[in-house]
Design an enzyme around this catalytic site. Sequence first.
Site, PDB file in Angstrom:
ATOM      1  N   TYR A  54       0.791  -1.216   0.058  1.00 32.24           N
ATOM      2  CA  TYR A  54       0.193  -0.036  -0.112  1.00 32.24           C
ATOM      3  C   TYR A  54       0.863   1.356   0.218  1.00 32.24           C
ATOM      4  CZ  TYR A  54      -3.508  -3.278   1.532  1.00 32.24           C
ATOM      5  OH  TYR A  54      -4.392  -4.336   1.716  1.00 32.24           O
ATOM      6  N   HIS A 112       0.519 -11.725   1.096  1.00 31.99           N
ATOM      7  CA  HIS A 112      -0.520 -11.093   0.412  1.00 31.99           C
ATOM      8  C   HIS A 112      -1.238 -11.973  -0.718  1.00 31.99           C
ATOM      9  CE1 HIS A 112      -1.456  -6.673  -0.244  1.00 31.99           C
ATOM     10  NE2 HIS A 112      -2.350  -7.355  -0.518  1.00 31.99           N
TER      11      HIS A 112
END
Length: 283
Positions: A54, A112
């Site tokens: 992010y 992830h």
Amino acid sequence: MRNTINFAGFNDLPVIGQGTWYMGENPAQRAGEVAALQAGLECGLQLIDTAEMYADGGAEEVVGQALLGRRDRALLVSKVYPWNAGEVDTIEACERSLRRLQTDYLDLYLLHWRGNIPLEETLRAMEHLQQQGKIRHWGVSNFDTDDMAELWDEPGGNQCATNQVLYHLASRGIEFDLLPVCQQRGVPVMAYCPLAQAGRLRDALFTDAVLNQIAQQKGISVAQLLLAWVVRQPGVIAIPKASSVVHVQENAAALEVELTDEELQLIDRAWPAPQHKLPLDIV
């Protein structure tokens, strides 16, 4: 309503947490993002989810700033890229995340999504990080049913603390097989984008006549209705992003929303559950 969960070593954790996707991208918005996360903690939304992906670590920096003097009040989750998930690279990636987060440990560290590195190698790295005290628990994200079966077959795979996947009313595919098998194994599911992220699906949900009627009758927003719908499932925790204090307070209030059987039936008719296996949705 069941509005807490035992999760990653935390007892009675509220089933709504805080997501940080798209935070840290605009320096002018940082103060507001920090304030929103801190307001969430004040509202009892202890879980904060972030990732090295992010804003190229920028979201982790926002979280680190928000948690200064408050670290012990949060269940802190971050995620490692699949290409950083090798036995050595995972450890180095985790250390970089810890520096950005200004903490010496993560409560939960997730792969992830699945890449080319063997799961056994990633698991060894996770176990090493646990032994070092840098993470307390580990889990995965974007794993479908077959992926979870492979993971559970690996030595130590049954220590997986969660699977974080896309789940909202317009994306119910996990209800057919992935969610039930995780529930059977006692593995909580983290629902990302529980309000649908953007675009056509989100617009369709927020303008839906049935949802608007139910929300209006209950005196809540459609967003609160959608959150309450997601966390109606046992073993599910939702992590909506809220970059303003007002939105995070609205999210927290959704913990008190109870949906009746009649309301759930109306929602099911408008947005039916899947009747067959669907590929895992990923955003």
